[in-house]
Write an enzyme that holds these catalytic residues in place. Structure first.
Site, PDB file in Angstrom:
ATOM      1  N   LYS A 266       0.987  -1.205   0.193  1.00 44.78           N
ATOM      2  CA  LYS A 266       0.001   0.053  -0.066  1.00 44.78           C
ATOM      3  C   LYS A 266       0.891   1.164   0.058  1.00 44.78           C
ATOM      4  CE  LYS A 266      -3.372   2.695   2.949  1.00 44.78           C
ATOM      5  NZ  LYS A 266      -4.109   2.584   4.041  1.00 44.78           N
ATOM      6  N   ASP A 271      -2.085  10.098   3.973  1.00 40.80           N
ATOM      7  CA  ASP A 271      -3.617   9.795   4.245  1.00 40.80           C
ATOM      8  C   ASP A 271      -4.273  10.686   5.264  1.00 40.80           C
ATOM      9  OD1 ASP A 271      -6.209   8.643   4.263  1.00 40.80           O
ATOM     10  OD2 ASP A 271      -5.458   6.738   5.333  1.00 40.80           O
ATOM     11  N   LYS A 278      -9.731  12.873   8.383  1.00 39.96           N
ATOM     12  CA  LYS A 278      -9.271  12.451   9.882  1.00 39.96           C
ATOM     13  C   LYS A 278      -9.185  13.567  10.479  1.00 39.96           C
ATOM     14  CE  LYS A 278      -6.380   8.545   8.305  1.00 39.96           C
ATOM     15  NZ  LYS A 278      -6.935   7.219   9.095  1.00 39.96           N
ATOM     16  N   ASP A 289       1.512   6.032   5.662  1.00 38.49           N
ATOM     17  CA  ASP A 289       0.713   5.021   5.278  1.00 38.49           C
ATOM     18  C   ASP A 289       1.144   4.337   3.856  1.00 38.49           C
ATOM     19  OD1 ASP A 289      -1.795   3.998   5.400  1.00 38.49           O
ATOM     20  OD2 ASP A 289      -2.935   5.369   4.556  1.00 38.49           O
ATOM     21  N   ASP A 348     -11.826   7.508   3.811  1.00 41.45           N
ATOM     22  CA  ASP A 348     -10.784   7.124   4.558  1.00 41.45           C
ATOM     23  C   ASP A 348     -10.369   5.684   4.334  1.00 41.45           C
ATOM     24  OD1 ASP A 348      -8.560   7.504   6.234  1.00 41.45           O
ATOM     25  OD2 ASP A 348      -9.678   7.727   8.059  1.00 41.45           O
ATOM     26  N   GLU A 350      -9.229   4.024   1.907  1.00 40.43           N
ATOM     27  CA  GLU A 350      -8.631   4.197   0.597  1.00 40.43           C
ATOM     28  C   GLU A 350      -7.683   2.865   0.181  1.00 40.43           C
ATOM     29  OE1 GLU A 350      -7.517   5.511   3.023  1.00 40.43           O
ATOM     30  OE2 GLU A 350      -5.233   5.063   3.021  1.00 40.43           O
ATOM     31  N   ARG A 352      -7.671  -0.056   0.671  1.00 43.88           N
ATOM     32  CA  ARG A 352      -8.240  -1.329   0.005  1.00 43.88           C
ATOM     33  C   ARG A 352      -8.634  -1.033  -1.503  1.00 43.88           C
ATOM     34  NH1 ARG A 352     -12.698  -1.658   4.440  1.00 43.88           N
ATOM     35  NH2 ARG A 352     -11.124  -0.743   5.576  1.00 43.88           N
TER      36      ARG A 352
HETATM   37  N1  BES Z   1      -4.359   4.302   6.940  1.00 46.92           N
HETATM   38  C1  BES Z   1      -5.593   3.926   7.853  1.00 46.92           C
HETATM   39  C2  BES Z   1      -5.264   2.939   8.675  1.00 46.92           C
HETATM   40  C3  BES Z   1      -4.469   3.452   9.957  1.00 46.92           C
HETATM   41  C4  BES Z   1      -4.873   4.008  11.152  1.00 46.92           C
HETATM   42  C5  BES Z   1      -3.088   3.079   9.948  1.00 46.92           C
HETATM   43  C6  BES Z   1      -4.295   4.182  12.111  1.00 46.92           C
HETATM   44  C7  BES Z   1      -2.172   3.403  10.861  1.00 46.92           C
HETATM   45  C8  BES Z   1      -2.766   3.798  12.073  1.00 46.92           C
HETATM   46  C9  BES Z   1      -6.570   3.553   6.777  1.00 46.92           C
HETATM   47  O1  BES Z   1      -6.622   4.172   5.536  1.00 46.92           O
HETATM   48  C10 BES Z   1      -8.079   4.083   7.579  1.00 46.92           C
HETATM   49  O2  BES Z   1      -8.101   5.181   7.605  1.00 46.92           O
HETATM   50  N2  BES Z   1      -8.908   2.980   7.869  1.00 46.92           N
HETATM   51  C11 BES Z   1     -10.013   3.374   8.322  1.00 46.92           C
HETATM   52  C12 BES Z   1     -10.860   2.443   7.883  1.00 46.92           C
HETATM   53  C13 BES Z   1     -12.354   2.800   8.252  1.00 46.92           C
HETATM   54  C14 BES Z   1     -12.844   4.047   7.675  1.00 46.92           C
HETATM   55  C15 BES Z   1     -13.311   1.502   8.001  1.00 46.92           C
HETATM   56  C16 BES Z   1      -9.765   3.082   9.911  1.00 46.92           C
HETATM   57  O3  BES Z   1      -9.050   2.209  10.059  1.00 46.92           O
HETATM   58  O4  BES Z   1     -10.403   3.832  10.619  1.00 46.92           O
HETATM   59 ZN    ZN Z   2      -4.856   4.742   4.681  1.00 48.22          ZN
HETATM   60 ZN    ZN Z   3      -7.478   6.247   5.278  1.00 46.93          ZN
END
Ligand code: BES
Ligand code: ZN
Ligand code: ZN
Length: 502
Positions: A266, A271, A278, A289, A348, A350, A352
């Site tokens: 990834k 992000d 966020k 990220d 967010d 993104e 996947r």
């Molecule tokens: N990059 C984040 C995941 C992340 C969170 C990595 C904290 C490292 C530390 C990812 O893109 C994300 O924001 N995922 C969301 C998914 C949700 C919206 C279903 C998450 O984990 O909150």
């Molecule tokens: Zn992310």
């Molecule tokens: Zn994200």
């Protein structure tokens, strides 16, 4: 790094020796010489525990002005991980005292491990411990000079060992350099590191490589992404002024007909969350990220630099996730490279979306023996396993076992998370498209993300997914990590996996 025969050793600044917690020497040496100098210290100030060290003065010692005692704990527990911890302990003790040259090491003997393995582990960990990201520190208006590294001179008992010791020391150095290269990419601020500049750094890495001719590198422009219908990568990247890229690296140095291991990382260079923005605190470290991308690129670099006889591919879908008038919106429906439609309910989620296109490409463009994707994918995974392990999902128990084995051998843990398709697949059903990009419930977030990815991997592909949201970044110092920042996990795991299976 250098190697010196015991018989040729002249007086040095420091001699590094290792002890167990019964204060018995783990380094084979003329113990009488040592005993005279360290007896008192051993009696009083030193217990031989792991992570313990003590510097002893030895002005009339024939080999060294000082002796650094390093503890390694209980003898029966000593393995390569203890060697790595001891290397980190020694490196820090010396760096603190600004002793960087004239350091000779009497490596410990480790049961069931060759001297070469011990040397490689020590040199690797010494290199990892010295990662220092100070590119942006200044001193008197100038860029601050980086500290010279602590260099180790390994003492060999026998000239017959010389050739193989050289090989293992080189391996240790290559692995540490490869990991630190990836950590540097992660640490670089997103002002400097965006999809195209990441691609340029990869190009520079390839151009510098002595094995350049054996590497095939292709960087897809936005037009090529469009031509290949990479709807996920394009949608995530469309809100940013920095266009997305797809980086394809191939190193086919194994058997002609051998199926490659395909690594997918990834590569979200920042992000923000996109329109599903966020909160500020959650954005602070989101330059990491792209740690999945850095991991697969570094593992690839290590495989090349070690000149492994393997077939390996690294794929990086790279994009910057930003809010803007051009950004994708919650509610948008997009069409992915494999033709499936996705209802994007949260911009967010993104990672996947970019991985989906890359995984489809991995399954269809190669006949992979295994696909392993690595991603800072979900906060849910970080909450579940913390920073001590990567969460792992796989559609192939054999592949899962192999990755666990590689993880064990380099002390980078992977921990299986529940997949329970029957319970969670349901949550990804969309009212308007083939699939939603977030589950209907927050619960089981690491699993719904993995199940989303699985939709884009062909059924006959052996695939594993490593969620490194927790372990990719450390908030506090660790054995080989001096300050908060990129951990370098799971680069060594991937390199080991490629070496054993590629
Ligand atoms: N990059 C984040 C995941 C992340 C969170 C990595 C904290 C490292 C530390 C990812 O893109 C994300 O924001 N995922 C969301 C998914 C949700 C919206 C279903 C998450 O984990 O909150
Ligand atoms: Zn992310
Ligand atoms: Zn994200």
């Amino acid at each position: 790094m250098s190697l010196t025969l015991k018989s040729k050793l002249s007086k040095r600044e420091v001699l590094v020796v290792f002890f167990d917690d019964e204060k018995k020497s783990l380094s084979r040496w003329n113990d009488k010489v040592l005993k005279d100098y360290v007896a008192l210290a051993l009696e009083q100030d030193f217990k031989g525990k792991a992570r313990e060290s003590l510097l002893v003065y030895s002005p009339s010692h024939p080999q060294a002005k000082r002796v650094l005692l390093v503890g390694m704990g209980k003898r029966s527990d000593i393995d390569l991980n203890q060697v790595r911890i001891a290397a980190a302990t020694a490196t820090k003790a010396l760096a603190e005292r600004e002793i960087r040259k004239g350091v000779s090491v009497l490596l410990p003997k480790v049961a069931r491990k060759t001297n070469g393995d011990v040397l490689e582990a020590f040199e690797t960990a010494a290199g990892l411990t010295q990662f220092d990201f100070s590119d942006f520190k200044t001193e008197n208006g100038k860029k601050k000079k980086a500290q010279a590294p602590v260099e180790f001179d390994y003492i060999l008992e026998d000239s017959k060992e010389l050739k193989s010791a050289e090989k293992f020391a080189d391996r240790g150095q290559i692995i540490a350099e490869g990991v630190n290269w990836g950590r540097e990419l992660i640490a670089t601020s997103p002002r400097q590191l965006y999809p195209d500049s990441l691609a340029k750094k990869v190009t520079a890495m390839v151009n510098k490589s002595p094995s350049k001719k054996k590497i095939r590198l292709k960087v897809w422009s936005e037009a090529e992404l469009k031509r290949n219908k990479f709807g996920g990568v394009l949608a995530v990247g469309q809100g940013s002024d920095h266009p997305p890229r797809f980086i394809v690296l191939e190193y086919m140095n194994g058997r002609k007909s051998g199926k490659p291991v395909v690594l997918v990382g990834k590569g979200i260079t920042f992000d923000s969350g996109g329109l599903s923005l966020k909160p500020p605190q959650a954005q602070e470290t989101m330059k990491y990220d792209m740690a999945g991308a850095a991991s697969v690129l570094s593992a690839f670099k290590i495989a090349v630099d070690l000149q492994l006889k393997v077939n390996v591919v690294a794929l990086v879908p790279a994009a910057e996730n930003m809010p803007s008038g051009k950004a994708q919106r919650p509610g948008d429906v997009i069409t992915m490279a494999n033709g499936k439609t996705v209802e994007v309910l949260n911009t967010d989620a993104e990672g996947r979306l970019v991985l989906a296109d890359a995984l489809h490409y991995a399954s269809t463009h190669y006949k992979p023996q295994a696909i392993v994707d690595v991603a800072t994918l979900t906060g849910a995974c970080a909450l579940a396993v913390g920073d001590a392990a990567a969460g792992i999902f796989s559609n192939d128990p054999k592949l899962l076992t192999k990755l666990q084995k590689s993880g064990d051998s380099v002390s980078e843990n992977v921990w299986p998370l529940p997949d329970f398709d029957d319970f969670y697949k349901e949550l990804l059903k969309s009212d308007v498209a083939d699939i939603r990009n977030i589950g209907r419930r927050r619960e089981g977030g690491a699993t719904t993300a993995a199940l989303f990815l699985e939709e884009f991997v062909s059924e006959e592909s052996s695939w594993a997914h490593l969620d490194i949201a927790g372990c990719g970044w450390y908030d506090s110092p660790r054995d080989f990590v001096n300050s908060p920042g990129p951990s370098g996990v799971p680069i060594r795991l991937l390199a080991d996996f490629v070496e054993s299976n590629g």
